[in-house]
Design a protein around this motif. Structure first.
Motif: not given
Length: 514
Positions: A198-204, A257-258, A247-252, A190-193
């Motif tokens: 406060s970063l711009q669009s990020t995909v993990t 998000g998706a 376990d896709a990296v997601i943060n504050k 899976v992907l977390a988007v």
């Protein structure tokens, strides 16, 4: 020759009128569809190349490119009124922690800012995010990856599922295709988007670690209605938790998000992390999209969630309960009490029964039951299997609506925009039916379907069920009329005329600052 020219012109004009009339009819029908139906129509008319799930060395370039434009940055402005939080911290860190709670009490309100993420579901601007991202918002801005910015209004929000639906006035927006979270498999890529830290669009990237997780961080408590067999009313939690763990990296900032599969299909809305530090520690949680679909369609159609109830209190079976009650079963839910007149009692279910299946699917934990019921509305039917005296029996229940026992009976312009004032009011609206307007003797009106905590309406005691006929001297019949009328706000006072569920016309002057 002249007659031929006239005939040709008539044919062309007739065709144009026919096409135009059909287009207007088509647009009206489209707007009445559910969000999922709108997506199906859109993708049927705008087919995209099929993206295959990755095998071998994973390659997510196609999925990332397809999804990223439809995931937006949500920027929230709110009024901070001093610290209300004590010391200590929880290992489960909801992203609301980044709302910037002040360290000491302030005599005067001040503006605070926060941010999160959201997912565009339709080309005309319906956006899903988390309730905790926007619940205290006075102003909401949505920024796309191409830097376009729109102001958003809240269509509906629900703390029990941590979902909210926003709307921006735009067309031809990029969107993310909904998938089927029931088909998600443990171990699937899976992907977390989103927009973390406060970063711009990020995909993990990561995998699905577990399904049906309950982590005890959502919802509101409410009093259990009388009739459960308890002498005193109890406080129960009404949260619905059945998270997809990844376990896709997601943060504050990823909140709202998706979570998408390798085909670029939306399977979940990122909502929370489990962390002792407040930043990523390997465990993220997303709301399954199949649950979200129903909640979001309720927002779109009714302005609030329409929940159906079985009418039971239950306990998950564990070793202690098995010993106490002499139960042989390992899985299932032990029925403690049933609501008098509720769906379960009507179907013959009693205290001491064990709920073993819903729609033929085994019940291993409370989330198996609650998440399925949360997809349904009052009046819907559902098949439940229960066990009594060692024998299983199938019954079909008709879900009942929630108990209403706790329902709540100048010069110069405003500095706030109409959308900002709309959000500050803290309410959801739907058009009043013709029958309701006739009953009340009014020619216009919107019904207040939900009063949100922390909003101006709650603060000043405006109740659900109020039919608002005029705002700032203008008749209102739908949400757009409400927002348009709010442009006439003067001296930060919203002038409201309406009719309560019982009683004569009332006029209210509601300050938007207090």
């Amino acid at each position: 020759m002249k007659k031929i020219g006239v005939s040709l012109l008539t044919a062309v004009l007739g065709g144009a009128v026919a096409v135009g009339g059909y287009k207007l009819f088509e647009d009206k029908q489209f707007n009445q569809m559910t969000l999922e139906e709108q997506q199906k129509v859109y993708y049927a008319n705008n087919p995209a190349g099929e993206m295959l799930s990755s095998t071998g060395n994973p390659d997510f370039t196609q999925a990332a490119a397809a999804v990223s434009p439809g995931v937006v940055h949500i920027k929230v402005t709110m009024t901070a009124r001093g610290s209300q939080r004590g010391g200590g911290s929880s290992p489960f860190d909801m992203f609301e922690e980044f709302f910037g709670m002040p360290q000491r009490r302030q005599a005067q309100p001040r503006q605070a800012q926060a941010s999160g993420s959201g997912v565009i579901l339709t080309p005309d601007g319906y956006i899903v995010t988390n309730n905790h991202v926007v619940e205290n918002a006075d102003k909401i801005e949505v920024q796309l990856t191409d830097k376009r910015t729109f102001e958003a209004k809240v269509i509906g929000r629900d703390p029990n599922t941590d979902l909210a639906l926003l709307k921006v006035s735009a067309t031809n927006l990029p969107m993310v295709r909904m998938g089927d979270s029931d088909n998600v498999q443990i171990g699937e890529w899976v992907l977390a988007v989103g927009y973390p830290l406060s970063l711009q669009s990020t995909v993990t990237a990561g995998i699905v670690s577990a399904k049906g997780r309950q982590i005890g961080i959502l919802g509101e408590s409410q009093q259990m209605p009388r009739g459960y067999g308890n002498e005193d009313q109890q406080i129960i939690n009404t949260a619905i938790e059945s998270f997809i763990q990844t376990d896709a990296v997601i943060n504050k900032g990823n909140s709202g998000g998706a979570l998408v599969n390798a085909r670029g299909e939306l399977i979940g809305i990122n909502s929370a992390i489990a962390s002792p530090t407040g930043v990523y520690a390997g465990y993220g949680f997303a709301i399954p999209i199949n649950l979200a679909k129903k909640i979001l369609d309720d927002f779109k159609e009714f302005g609030s969630v329409k929940r159906g109830f079985i009418g039971v209190t239950f306990t998950e079976i564990n070793e202690a309960l098995r010993t106490e009650k002499g139960i042989d079963d390992i899985n299932g839910l032990y029925v403690q009490n049933v609501v008098k007149g509720g769906a379960a009692e009507s179907a013959g279910i009693k205290g001491g029964d064990i709920l073993t299946k819903i729609e033929g699917r085994p019940i291993y934990s409370s989330s198996d039951l609650q998440e399925r019921i949360a997809r349904l509305r009052p009046g819907d039917k559902v098949k439940i299997t229960y066990k009594r005296d060692g024998k299983e029996k199938d019954v079909t229940l008709t879900l009942k609506a929630e108990e209403e026992s706790k329902a709540k009976q100048g010069e110069g312009g405003s500095n706030a925009s109409a959308t900002e004032i709309f959000n500050k009011l803290g309410a959801s609206f739907i058009p009043a039916t013709d029958a309701r307007k006739k009953e009340l003797g009014v020619s216009s009106g919107v019904v207040v379907t939900q009063v949100h905590k922390g909003g101006v309406f709650e603060y000043f005691g405006v109740e659900k069920g109020l039919v608002i006929t005029e705002i700032n001297g203008k008749s209102v019949n739908n949400v757009d009329d409400v927002e348009s009328a709010l442009t006439g706000t003067r001296r930060n006072i919203v002038r409201i005329k309406g009719v309560p569920q019982r009683g004569s016309t009332v006029e209210l002057n509601v300050p938007i600052e207090y």
